[in-house]
Design an enzyme around this catalytic site. Structure first.
Site, short mmCIF file in Angstrom:
data_model
loop_
_atom_site.label_atom_id
_atom_site.label_comp_id
_atom_site.label_asym_id
_atom_site.label_seq_id
_atom_site.Cartn_x
_atom_site.Cartn_y
_atom_site.Cartn_z
N GLU A 1 36.55 21.24 43.69
CA GLU A 1 36.40 19.82 43.42
C GLU A 1 35.67 19.18 44.60
OE1 GLU A 1 39.20 15.89 42.59
OE2 GLU A 1 39.67 17.27 44.23
N ASP B 1 41.39 21.97 45.36
CA ASP B 1 41.46 20.53 45.40
C ASP B 1 40.79 19.99 46.67
OD1 ASP B 1 42.76 17.98 44.37
OD2 ASP B 1 43.71 18.08 46.34
#
Length: 516
Positions: A266, A229
């Site tokens: 990401e 993330d």
């Protein structure tokens, strides 16, 4: 006067009759390079114990469903303890959230998934923790605390110019990055919001903690990899080279533990910003693909996506030849795809036909295969999966009252299973097509030299042993296309179309896939 179009049903019968004479093609698992990964928000997936919250045992019960759909891997959104429903602010990196079950429940899920040749990837949130994490509780207690340097602190007067300044980014609309824990003297840095203080990766102890957490999940638990993330924000945005170097070090540490570990990052930005992360994160989400797919369908701009994807892939190839392009049409942060396409079912089916015949390793967000709906705020993009009509749906989660995906707006899975025209069977057919044709999974992307009507998207997928031509009419008016020489066998059809002596007439939002 327009020529009458051959209906899809008649075409399908013709193709079926032709295919009956051949052996069924072999279904292969192309993960991670080009396989399909299914993204699950456990809380909304399947509730096995009636407490209203989806859980690990519920996912275990539905592993055969995931396999039947054709997915090769599952990515779980955060499963670690957290004070929020979304769990992107972790309080314990070596545990699972009790709402979802026990670590033993998760290990059993893992074991059952692996029996079915389904890999498991978990969300790893290391850019920040929760303010309730023990590290932060210690850190904020005083400047002399051993954990003080686990986070980024500054005295108020040194950051006065930054307290109310913040450029909004694609992945955060937070205006205030420096936060007062309550004493009005020292402020901590939190890129996303005050409840998520950023870890200090300049501190070697923090990096060692993170590497040990990775070792725990790979070695002691047995997951197959991580979705990383906020990978762009390990260090502040003005230190991109430090970010690139960190991820190379992270990859090296994880591969020393598990040589075939899967890492997908990401990095929410344009290709020029994304590409330098490839040496550290071999798989990266392709946000350009997501946005351009929607734009192309809504503007009926035929070659927009094909040309953009060719440009992105060629650019990445110049960085590293072994990258994995993680394509997607929607995820837990974006409006549901059907909403983005103005609830047009024909565009929706065509979007998945494009996603699953393009290069890359496609991600499918849970519920897209049944046409679930959802708009911001994020909770309503993450509504419970509809397994059956509500009165029969014993596994439907109820932690939130669905606003968009209800029995009135979405046909539950049970009612789609035996409907050959349902969204579910459409997705399943396309995934099977991809898993049985090497050129669709691994083939190079080539664009045709000659132009077509403005609404036509056309491209070739080629391996050494197989060549495929894909064509989509993104418009609402029928178009005529001269097929490339040698492409006669239709292996997939969507919508109306007829081929007469190499002249293909395609109806609105119709697609064809030809095998040479």
């Amino acid at each position: 006067m327009k020529k009458p179009l051959l209906t899809l049903s008649l075409l399908s019968l013709t193709v079926l009759f032709a295919c009956e004479k051949k052996e069924a093609p072999e279904v292969k698992n192309y993960w991670p390079q080009a396989g399909v990964t299914y993204e699950i928000f456990v809380q909304s997936f399947y509730d096995s114990n009636g407490d209203g919250i989806g859980d690990f045992n519920g996912v275990t019960q539905k592993l055969d469903y995931v396999r039947d759909l054709g997915a090769n891997a599952i990515w779980f959104m955060p499963i670690m303890p957290s004070p929020t429903y979304h769990k992107y602010d972790v309080t314990d990196y070596k545990a699972v959230h009790p709402d979802y079950g026990t670590m033993e429940d998760f290990k059993r899920l893992l074991e059952e998934a692996h029996k079915r040749d389904i890999k498991i990837v978990i969300d790893m949130i290391i850019n920040h923790t929760s303010t309730e994490h023990p590290w932060f509780q210690e850190s904020k207690s005083g400047r002399d605390n051993p954990y003080r340097d686990y986070y980024v602190w500054a005295q108020k007067d040194t950051i006065a110019a930054f307290l109310d300044k913040k450029v909004i980014t694609l992945d955060s609309d937070n205006i205030r990055q420096w936060h007062d824990p309550g004493l009005g003297e020292d402020y901590y840095y939190g890129f996303f919001w005050g409840g998520m203080p950023d870890l200090n990766f300049d501190n070697p102890k923090v990096r060692e903690e993170i590497y040990d957490i990775g070792r725990f999940w790979l070695e002691e638990v047995g997951v197959d990899g991580f979705r990383l993330d906020a990978a762009k924000h390990i260090f502040p945005d003005d230190r991109p080279l430090d970010n690139h170097e960190f991820w190379k070090e992270f990859r090296s540490k994880m591969e020393a533990i598990k040589p075939d570990v899967y890492l997908v990052g990401e990095v929410y930005d344009k290709k020029e910003i994304v590409a330098p992360y490839l040496p550290g994160l071999p798989a990266l989400f392709n946000f350009d693909f997501h946005y351009t797919l929607i734009e192309a369908l809504n503007t009926e701009n035929g070659m927009l996506l094909a040309e953009k994807q060719k440009e992105v892939l060629d650019f990445y190839q110049g960085i590293t030849p072994s990258f994995i392009d993680a394509t997607f049409s929607s995820n837990h942060d974006q409006p549901r795809l059907l909403n983005d396409l103005k609830s047009d079912p024909d565009k929706y089916k065509q979007a998945s036909a494009i996603l699953l015949t393009m290069p890359g390793a496609p991600y499918l967000y849970y519920g897209e295969e049944i046409g679930m709906l959802g708009l911001k705020p994020d909770e309503h993009i993450r509504e419970p999966f509809l397994w059956d009509a509500k009165e029969k749906d014993t596994g439907r989660a109820s932690w939130i009252e669905s606003k968009y995906s209800t029995d009135k707006t979405v046909t539950p899975l049970a009612q789609q299973l035996n409907d050959s025209k349902s969204y579910f069977n459409h997705y399943k057919e396309l995934i099977t097509l991809r898993n049985t044709h090497p050129a669709l999974a691994l083939g190079q992307l080539e664009l045709p030299e000659s132009g077509f009507a403005p609404s036509v998207m056309a491209y070739f997928r080629k391996t050494a042993g197989q060549e495929i031509f894909v064509v989509h009419n993104l418009g609402k008016e029928e178009v005529e296309i001269t097929l490339p020489e040698g492409y006669k066998e239709v292996i997939f059809g969507l919508g109306d179309g007829v081929n007469v002596s190499g002249k293909l007439t395609l109806g609105a939002n119709a697609s064809r896939v030809y095998l040479k």
